[in-house]
Motif scaffolding. Structure first.
Motif, PDB file in Angstrom:
ATOM      1  N   PHE A 376      -0.393  -2.852  -8.974  1.00 37.98           N
ATOM      2  CA  PHE A 376      -1.675  -3.173  -9.611  1.00 37.98           C
ATOM      3  C   PHE A 376      -2.619  -1.988  -9.462  1.00 37.98           C
ATOM      4  CE2 PHE A 376      -6.018  -4.867  -9.304  1.00 37.98           C
ATOM      5  CZ  PHE A 376      -6.121  -5.439 -10.556  1.00 37.98           C
ATOM      6  N   ASP A 377      -3.410  -1.732 -10.509  1.00 43.75           N
ATOM      7  CA  ASP A 377      -4.389  -0.643 -10.495  1.00 43.75           C
ATOM      8  C   ASP A 377      -5.715  -1.171  -9.966  1.00 43.75           C
ATOM      9  OD1 ASP A 377      -2.668   1.297 -11.541  1.00 43.75           O
ATOM     10  OD2 ASP A 377      -3.031   0.589 -13.587  1.00 43.75           O
ATOM     11  N   TYR A 378      -6.038  -0.813  -8.720  1.00 44.83           N
ATOM     12  CA  TYR A 378      -7.290  -1.268  -8.120  1.00 44.83           C
ATOM     13  C   TYR A 378      -8.539  -0.775  -8.866  1.00 44.83           C
ATOM     14  CZ  TYR A 378      -4.941  -3.199  -4.045  1.00 44.83           C
ATOM     15  OH  TYR A 378      -4.167  -3.956  -3.214  1.00 44.83           O
ATOM     16  N   PRO A 379      -8.542   0.401  -9.465  1.00 44.60           N
ATOM     17  CA  PRO A 379      -9.762   0.847 -10.168  1.00 44.60           C
ATOM     18  C   PRO A 379     -10.225  -0.097 -11.267  1.00 44.60           C
ATOM     19  CG  PRO A 379      -8.322   2.711  -9.796  1.00 44.60           C
ATOM     20  CD  PRO A 379      -7.552   1.497  -9.376  1.00 44.60           C
ATOM     21  N   LEU A 380      -9.341  -0.970 -11.721  1.00 45.01           N
ATOM     22  CA  LEU A 380      -9.787  -1.931 -12.730  1.00 45.01           C
ATOM     23  C   LEU A 380     -10.855  -2.872 -12.182  1.00 45.01           C
ATOM     24  CD1 LEU A 380      -6.457  -2.994 -14.495  1.00 45.01           C
ATOM     25  CD2 LEU A 380      -8.349  -1.715 -15.485  1.00 45.01           C
ATOM     26  N   LEU A 381     -10.902  -3.044 -10.855  1.00 45.23           N
ATOM     27  CA  LEU A 381     -11.863  -3.965 -10.255  1.00 45.23           C
ATOM     28  C   LEU A 381     -13.253  -3.362 -10.125  1.00 45.23           C
ATOM     29  CD1 LEU A 381      -9.590  -5.376  -7.398  1.00 45.23           C
ATOM     30  CD2 LEU A 381     -10.029  -6.365  -9.646  1.00 45.23           C
ATOM     31  N   LYS A 521      -1.560   0.133   6.486  1.00 45.15           N
ATOM     32  CA  LYS A 521      -0.357   0.181   5.659  1.00 45.15           C
ATOM     33  C   LYS A 521       0.041  -1.217   5.164  1.00 45.15           C
ATOM     34  CE  LYS A 521       1.502   4.307   7.890  1.00 45.15           C
ATOM     35  NZ  LYS A 521       2.674   4.916   8.578  1.00 45.15           N
ATOM     36  N   VAL A 522      -0.956  -1.954   4.696  1.00 45.80           N
ATOM     37  CA  VAL A 522      -0.695  -3.281   4.128  1.00 45.80           C
ATOM     38  C   VAL A 522      -1.357  -3.342   2.758  1.00 45.80           C
ATOM     39  CG1 VAL A 522      -0.461  -4.459   6.332  1.00 45.80           C
ATOM     40  CG2 VAL A 522      -2.729  -4.236   5.287  1.00 45.80           C
ATOM     41  N   GLY A 523      -0.711  -4.072   1.859  1.00 47.13           N
ATOM     42  CA  GLY A 523      -1.297  -4.345   0.561  1.00 47.13           C
ATOM     43  C   GLY A 523      -1.531  -3.133  -0.291  1.00 47.13           C
ATOM     44  N   ARG A 524      -0.608  -2.218  -0.295  1.00 51.96           N
ATOM     45  CA  ARG A 524      -0.796  -1.014  -1.109  1.00 51.96           C
ATOM     46  C   ARG A 524      -0.530  -1.342  -2.577  1.00 51.96           C
ATOM     47  NH1 ARG A 524       2.158   3.787   2.459  1.00 51.96           N
ATOM     48  NH2 ARG A 524       0.750   3.663   4.253  1.00 51.96           N
ATOM     49  N   GLY A 525      -1.576  -1.284  -3.380  1.00 57.43           N
ATOM     50  CA  GLY A 525      -1.432  -1.481  -4.825  1.00 57.43           C
ATOM     51  C   GLY A 525      -0.918  -2.846  -5.210  1.00 57.43           C
ATOM     52  N   SER A 526      -1.380  -3.888  -4.542  1.00 60.13           N
ATOM     53  CA  SER A 526      -0.912  -5.232  -4.873  1.00 60.13           C
ATOM     54  C   SER A 526      -2.027  -6.234  -4.674  1.00 60.13           C
ATOM     55  CB  SER A 526       0.292  -5.619  -4.002  1.00 60.13           C
ATOM     56  OG  SER A 526      -0.083  -5.695  -2.640  1.00 60.13           O
ATOM     57  N   LEU A 527      -1.882  -7.372  -5.337  1.00 61.16           N
ATOM     58  CA  LEU A 527      -2.757  -8.522  -5.156  1.00 61.16           C
ATOM     59  C   LEU A 527      -1.913  -9.698  -4.689  1.00 61.16           C
ATOM     60  CD1 LEU A 527      -5.065  -8.326  -8.307  1.00 61.16           C
ATOM     61  CD2 LEU A 527      -5.563  -7.532  -5.995  1.00 61.16           C
ATOM     62  N   MET A 528      -2.565 -10.816  -4.430  1.00 55.04           N
ATOM     63  CA  MET A 528      -1.877 -12.016  -3.965  1.00 55.04           C
ATOM     64  C   MET A 528      -2.247 -13.188  -4.867  1.00 55.04           C
ATOM     65  SD  MET A 528       0.173 -13.329  -1.648  1.00 55.04           S
ATOM     66  CE  MET A 528       0.116 -12.180  -0.283  1.00 55.04           C
ATOM     67  N   LEU A 529      -1.214 -13.928  -5.314  1.00 59.67           N
ATOM     68  CA  LEU A 529      -1.415 -15.164  -6.069  1.00 59.67           C
ATOM     69  C   LEU A 529      -1.139 -16.331  -5.135  1.00 59.67           C
ATOM     70  CD1 LEU A 529      -1.756 -16.905  -8.649  1.00 59.67           C
ATOM     71  CD2 LEU A 529       0.689 -16.579  -9.052  1.00 59.67           C
ATOM     72  N   GLN A 530      -2.115 -17.195  -4.997  1.00 56.82           N
ATOM     73  CA  GLN A 530      -1.964 -18.379  -4.153  1.00 56.82           C
ATOM     74  C   GLN A 530      -2.161 -19.633  -4.992  1.00 56.82           C
ATOM     75  OE1 GLN A 530      -5.122 -19.906  -2.081  1.00 56.82           O
ATOM     76  NE2 GLN A 530      -3.979 -20.841  -0.403  1.00 56.82           N
ATOM     77  N   LEU A 531      -1.220 -20.585  -4.867  1.00 57.90           N
ATOM     78  CA  LEU A 531      -1.340 -21.903  -5.476  1.00 57.90           C
ATOM     79  C   LEU A 531      -1.602 -22.893  -4.351  1.00 57.90           C
ATOM     80  CD1 LEU A 531       1.646 -21.757  -8.002  1.00 57.90           C
ATOM     81  CD2 LEU A 531      -0.689 -20.918  -8.268  1.00 57.90           C
TER      82      LEU A 531
END
Length: 680
Positions: A376-381, A521-531
């Motif tokens: 995921f591209d963080y700069p979009l946020l 060193k956690v969550g590099r270039g990623s998001l989390m989906l939670q249901l």
């Protein structure tokens, strides 16, 4: 205390025995035929030997004595009803007997008139019996309909009696006179018999003619049907005609043992078909319409390649193009084999079963579904107004930006939700939520709630009525697409752009959090989906998730007119604070006290003058406090967090427009000088 029991009453019919009443003073004793039946009361087994009392010919156990007035009146009513029923039955029997006698008398009168008109006074022999039988047959239809069939039975009995009387010889009469009268009667009887036989012959001939006419009509109809079928086969072509001839030959072979009639019929059909083939050019003037034959794939045996190459039926073709409930539409291009994305759920190493929230969760994280959204591209946020994105373009972002979910929400479901958060553990037990999607079916007529959460504090929710969106609850399967772009989170339901949540997080704060994750060193270039499994109050959610897909797609947003959440200036206000969870105020004095309390509490954040701007509203549990500077606002967030539920407020649309105008005027040199106008 006397306990009453129900009396089970048995109405005795005419065939049942009744007990007589010794009381001769009652009307029923004087007339035994009109006496009402005995009504017996059934007592329990332990009182079987108890005494039985009698009242108006009704027997009852002694333990029920004395009878109440209501019970006596009830028994009297039973006796009166039974008496009336017997009287009504007697009257009906008398009326039926009277009608029977009248019908018999009418029949006798008609017989006498007929005999008088024919000149028959009596006699003996078989001719007299035949005459009486003929008279009875001819006069049987003259009875009235109101006799209900009783006159007919009486007439038949009377005719039999008359015949028997006529068959007995009169030995007292003179032999010579009897012989002369017998000759006259024989001649008259013969005349009647001849007339009757003539009428019967005429009737038989009429019936035979009618049957022959009906048979000819049926034959003509069958012939017309055969010609029509022959013409249809000619129009269909040689294949249909040959198939028809083959079936006809098979039928003729099976029916060959039934007789010559079937053989002649088959030969006639063959001649008609041959005649039709010879004259086909005369019948058909245009091109022949041939029926296309479509064989089922099972007709090709086990050769799957041959079966697959043959065309299937129309229904099979339609069903083959239908989208399964657990898969996305082919138009979206989100299949497992797509090159621009991949399926995150179901997992490759598990059976493809839908995910369901548990029915008894301890909290919203208990057995919830968590999926990592990589690349995921963080700069979009950063948002569209960020200085870092002014010179960037959409082509500079190559990461995943589209999340698709295929789900089913039952009609009985009240709500369900999903969260897009920072990666674990940066979300801090889901206290930092970038995007929250929560349809609520039974709240305020049904609405979709979209929001974010920053440091345990929910933001200003965007509420969209469910009536303005495609159906979600009660549908077999729905497709939800969330696209993350420079403007925010765009929500598409069944291809309809329903809402947008603009980016609300401050990029400076978000950048610090992401840098902290880089160090760990956690969550590099990623998001989390939670249901989640439940809401914040522990109420379980009810829905079913079939498939989750993540990839990159072009922006699906088109015309933004009427899309909820578009052009909402939700950026954080630098100096305004938002206080919530306060006691509601209902009077003006309470408003003044609340305003004075907040002014004293936040005076030290008002700069040198100590002036702060406080805004409170009646019947509300929130308040706004504007301090002197952004640094003092950040300091108030830290120091007053233990006393108030506080966070930074968001700018209104009017405030955002005023700030943009002031910024433009400042960049233009204080608003620019006045324009000089040359007057003529």
């Amino acid at each position: 205390k006397i306990t009453r029991h129900y009396i089970f009453v048995t109405m005795a019919g005419p065939s049942l025995s009744t007990t007589t009443n010794d009381d001769t003073s009652s009307p029923s004793a004087a007339d035994p035929s009109r006496r009402p039946p005995t009504i017996t009361g059934t007592a329990p087994d332990d009182d079987a030997d108890a005494g039985i009392l009698t009242y108006q010919s009704y027997r009852y156990p002694a333990k029920l004595a004395p009878l109440t007035p209501q019970e006596r009146s009830l028994l009297d009513a039973y006796a009166a009803i039974r008496s009336y029923e017997r009287e009504a039955a007697r009257i009906r029997a008398e009326e039926a007997k009277r009608r029977l006698e009248e019908a018999d008398e009418r029949y006798r009168a008609k017989v006498r008139e007929r005999e008088k008109g024919e000149g028959v006074d009596g006699g003996d022999g078989d001719d007299d019996g035949a005459t009486a039988a003929a008279a009875a047959a001819q006069g049987g239809g003259d009875f009235d309909d109101d006799d209900d069939g009783m006159a007919g039975s009486s007439s038949a009995a009377t005719a039999k009696t008359t015949t028997k009387k006529k068959q007995q010889p009169d030995h007292a009469a003179d032999n010579s006179a009897s012989s002369s009268e017998g000759e006259d009667e024989d001649e008259a009887t013969k005349q009647i018999r001849r007339q009757t036989q003539k009428e019967l012959s005429q009737l038989r001939s009429d019936v035979s003619a009618a049957r022959e006419a009906q048979l000819r009509k049926e034959q003509k109809e069958e012939e017309a049907k055969r010609k029509e079928e022959q013409l249809r086969l000619e129009l269909l072509g040689d294949a249909g005609a040959s198939g028809k001839r083959k079936r006809s030959d098979e039928v003729g072979y099976r029916d060959s043992d039934e007789g010559d009639g079937a053989s002649s019929s088959s030969s006639e059909e063959e001649e008609e078909e041959e005649y039709g083939r010879k004259n086909r050019s005369d019948i058909i003037s245009g091109p022949t319409i041939k029926k296309k034959r479509i064989d089922h794939p099972t007709n090709y045996g086990n050769d799957r390649a041959t079966a697959a190459s043959q065309p299937g039926s129309l229904i099979a073709n339609l069903s083959g193009t239908a989208t399964p409930i657990h898969d996305f539409s082919k138009k979206l291009g989100m299949s497992p084999a797509s090159l621009d994305g991949s399926v995150l759920y179901p997992f490759p190493d598990q059976p493809p079963e839908p995910w369901k929230p548990p029915t008894d969760p301890s909290d919203f994280t208990d057995r919830c579904l968590e999926l990592e959204l990589p690349d995921f591209d963080y700069p979009l946020l950063r948002g569209p107004h960020s200085h870092d994105l002014r010179h960037s373009s959409a082509s500079s972002f190559t990461g995943n930006n589209t999340l698709a979910i295929k789900f089913h929400a039952p009609s009985s479901s009240s709500r369900f939700s999903l969260n897009l958060t920072l990666p674990h553990p940066l979300h801090r037990s889901y206290d930092r939520i970038l995007f929250h999607f929560n349809p609520r079916q039974f709240q305020k007529g049904g609405q979709l709630v979209i929001n974010d959460k920053q440091n345990t504090m929910w933001g200003n929710a965007i509420n969209v009525p469910l009536s303005t969106m495609p159906l979600m609850f009660g549908k077999v399967a729905c497709t939800l697409v969330v696209q993350i772009g420079e403007e925010g989170f765009d929500v598409f339901l069944e291809g309809v752009h329903c809402a947008r949540l603009e980016h609300r997080w401050d990029w400076g704060v978000l950048k610090e959090i992401l840098e902290e994750g880089e160090k760990k060193k956690v969550g590099r270039g990623s998001l989390m989906l939670q249901l989640p499994s439940s809401d914040d109050y522990g109420n379980p959610e009810n829905w079913m998730v079939y498939r989750v897909w993540l990839g990159r797609k072009k922006s699906m947003a088109g015309d933004l007119d009427g899309v909820a959440g578009v052009n909402i200036y939700s950026a954080v206000h630098p100096r305004k604070l938002f206080l919530s969870n306060l006691p509601k105020l209902r009077t003006d004095p309470e408003l003044d006290l609340r305003r004075a309390e907040l002014e004293r509490a936040f005076r030290k954040y008002g700069g040198p003058s100590g002036a702060v701007l406080v805004s409170v509203q009646k019947h509300s549990s929130i308040a706004f406090v504007e301090v002197a500077s952004e640094q003092l606002a950040d300091l108030a967030l830290v120091q007053m967090a233990g006393k108030y539920r506080i966070t930074k407020a968001r700018r209104t649309k009017h405030e955002a427009l005023m700030e943009e105008r002031a910024k433009k005027e400042k960049e233009g040199g204080g608003g620019g000088g006045k324009e000089s106008v040359d007057w003529d």
